[in-house]
Every structure is written in C-alpha cells, then in structure tokens.
Write an enzyme that holds these catalytic residues in place. Structure first.
Site, mmCIF file in Angstrom:
data_model
loop_
_atom_site.group_PDB
_atom_site.id
_atom_site.type_symbol
_atom_site.label_atom_id
_atom_site.label_comp_id
_atom_site.label_asym_id
_atom_site.label_seq_id
_atom_site.Cartn_x
_atom_site.Cartn_y
_atom_site.Cartn_z
ATOM 1 N N ASP A 94 0.855 -1.179 0.000
ATOM 2 C CA ASP A 94 0.000 0.000 0.000
ATOM 3 C C ASP A 94 0.903 1.245 0.000
ATOM 4 O OD1 ASP A 94 -2.954 1.040 0.570
ATOM 5 O OD2 ASP A 94 -1.684 2.014 2.059
ATOM 6 N N HIS A 291 -7.180 -6.248 -1.167
ATOM 7 C CA HIS A 291 -6.052 -5.339 -1.000
ATOM 8 C C HIS A 291 -5.035 -5.813 0.032
ATOM 9 C CE1 HIS A 291 -3.915 -1.578 -1.123
ATOM 10 N NE2 HIS A 291 -4.091 -1.370 0.172
#
Length: 325
Positions: A94, A291
């Site tokens: 991320d 994610h």
C-alpha cells in the site's frame, strides 16, 4: 527502538542473514507483516518490520511537512545503518509500496532490490496529485482529497476507531468486498462520510484479537500521523521533479490481490512495468485476494516472496530480468 534523524523508529525483527526491510501501509502497523516475519527468517534472512513515521511507537511529528517522501526514505536508510547493515532488500505494501519504491529510486546504493505489494510503481507524472484528485470525484470527493484537510477525516474516524478500521479493512478484503458499486467507498458524497459506504462484515483473516490490537494503537496515537502521508503528496511531487518518469532498475517483485481495486485503477502502471521496472523478476496476482494480500493469503504470498528472495541470492548484474506475467 532505533534513532533516526527525524526521531525514533519502532521495529520488530526475526532471524539472521541478509536484511529484508518491511514497510506497511495505511492504516496498518508492523503487525501487517506478522505472517511474513517467520517465513523470511526461516529462509535465512533478517526480517525487520517497521512502524512508519506517524504510526505505532515510532515518532510522530506534528507538521505534515515532516512526512514528505524524502524524510521517510531517510528513515529507512537510518534503520538499515542502525542495524549495522550497509544494504537491504525493501518490501512495501500500500503506501509502504510507494515508500519502498521511492527508497529504491532515491537510494539505490542502499536498497538493492524492491518488492511492491498492492500498489504498483508509477513514476512521478506531470499532474500535481491534488489536481488529479479533483478531476476524479465529479459530484463526489475522492477519498485522498477527503483526507487532505487537517482534522476532517480524524473527526470521522476517531469517533469510533475500531468500527471505522473494521469497515475499511472489510471493504477492501477479497471475501467481504462489495459485489456491486465496487470502488464507491472511495468517493465521499457531498455532506457525507467515507464510512457511510463501508461493508459491515468481518473478513476471515481479521479476528477480534488482531482488530483490538490495531484499534488500541490508533486510539492511543490518533490518525493524524498516518493521514499526514496523504497531506504530503504535493510536496512529494515537487521534491521528485528531477525523477519524472524515472524507472527503478534494481531487481523487483510485484504482488497484488486479483480483486484489489488498486490494480484496476492503476492498470496503466502495471502495463508500463517493462519500462518502469526493467528489473522485474516476477509479477503475481493472487486469486480471491483483495487489497490486504499478505494477510489474506499469507501462505501463497510467503511462497512467492521467499522464492524471489532466493532468486536474488543467485542473481548477478548481467542476469536478464524475467518478463512480467
């Protein structure tokens, strides 16, 4: 705890051998690498997961000015030096992926290889980030623009840190993500809150004990340090002007969940890897994962990561990179 020019960095480490530095994203902690630390250590490496500046037990300067990318890169360099090492492999997820990429870009003398999880490398472009955010929202507001104003997102999140985190994690998880209106949670309607569109379910990878640990840390520190990374994006753009379009040439790895919205939004960046990541050794999409790929699919991610680390050990500068797949 180790001293760095900007204060102190908290880290967790396991194993001995060549250093692998693990950098988390938003809103996470070193804890997001809990499944990788023992796997990397068992493979003969020294695995080190940091709390990024502004998170956990690391220093959290008050000014957003102190969160520009150059400062975070120097934090990483200082951690390597404090651990008695000269070089390291760096891996990020991320926001940590961006920090890892820019660490490799700015300090190739220190970071000899880079692994990117969830967010692909995209070189500095011609458009200022906040200008790009304004174009994305239409009648609504893109989440990164929503995060820009100091105190605004904090007012939403800090009313119920545990509930907001749970919703954010669920909305981006492969097993609980919305089946319709995918991506809607990243756009805030006028007068609304980001959390209004969160999924209210619990991902299988996140149990009560783990959520309690994360919530307690963010309740203790608040969210301003974490959000200041978003508030430094225009500063990063200015600071990286000399690197516009620059590739990262060290051996690299890209891993993401096949259901990660970031991969869809940044598909052009992935397509550009032959140019922007000419040293790419392997690229893998993990089926069924969203994610939080290294937490959602730890065993599969560990196999890919350890295989890449082993490939690096036998790699010479003249070895041609494998094509992405």
């Amino acid at each position: 705890m180790v001293d760095v020019p900007g204060g102190r960095v908290h880290l967790v480490e396991q194993g001995t051998g060549p250093l692998v530095l693990l950098v988390h994203g938003f809103p996470e902690l070193w804890h997001s690498w809990r499944h990788q630390l023992p796997a990397i250590a068992a493979a003969g490496h020294r695995a080190v997961a940091v709390d990024v500046r502004g998170y956990g037990r690391s220093s959290a300067p008050a000014s957003a000015e102190e969160y520009r990318i150059g400062a975070l890169v120097e934090d990483n360099v200082a951690v390597v030096r404090a651990l008695g090492e000269e070089t390291a492999v760096i891996v990020g997820h991320d926001w940590g992926s961006t920090i890892a990429a820019d660490s490799a870009l700015l300090r190739p003398d220190v970071f000899t290889a880079v692994g990117l999880f969830g967010v692909p490398y995209a070189p500095r472009g011609a458009i200022r980030p906040t200008d790009a955010f304004a174009l994305m929202g239409g009648d609504e507001e893109f989440y990164a623009a929503y995060f820009q104003e100091p105190g605004r997102a904090e007012a939403e999140i800090e009313k119920d840190v545990r509930g907001w985190l749970a919703g954010f994690y669920a909305t981006l998880s492969g097993d609980t993500r919305p089946v319709s209106g995918e991506g809607a949670a990243f756009f805030v309607p006028a007068g609304g809150r980001m959390g209004d569109r969160f999924v209210r379910a619990r991902p299988t990878w996140l149990d009560d004990a783990e959520l309690d640990f994360l919530a307690a840390e963010f309740e203790r520190t608040g969210l301003t340090g974490a959000l200041n990374r978003y508030r430094s994006m225009d500063r990063d753009w200015e600071d990286l002007a000399a690197w516009e379009g620059a590739p990262i040439t060290q051996p690299s790895l890209f891993v993401a969940g096949a259901l990660d919205a970031s991969v869809a939004w940044l598909a052009d960046a992935v397509e550009a890897f032959p140019v922007t990541l000419p040293g790419l050794v392997a690229s893998r999409l993990i089926e069924g994962s969203g994610h939080w790929v290294q937490q959602e699919r730890p065993d599969e991610v560990n196999r890919v990561l350890v295989s890449w680390l082993r490939a690096l050990e036998g790699r010479t500068p003249s070895t041609p990179p494998r094509s992405p797949r």
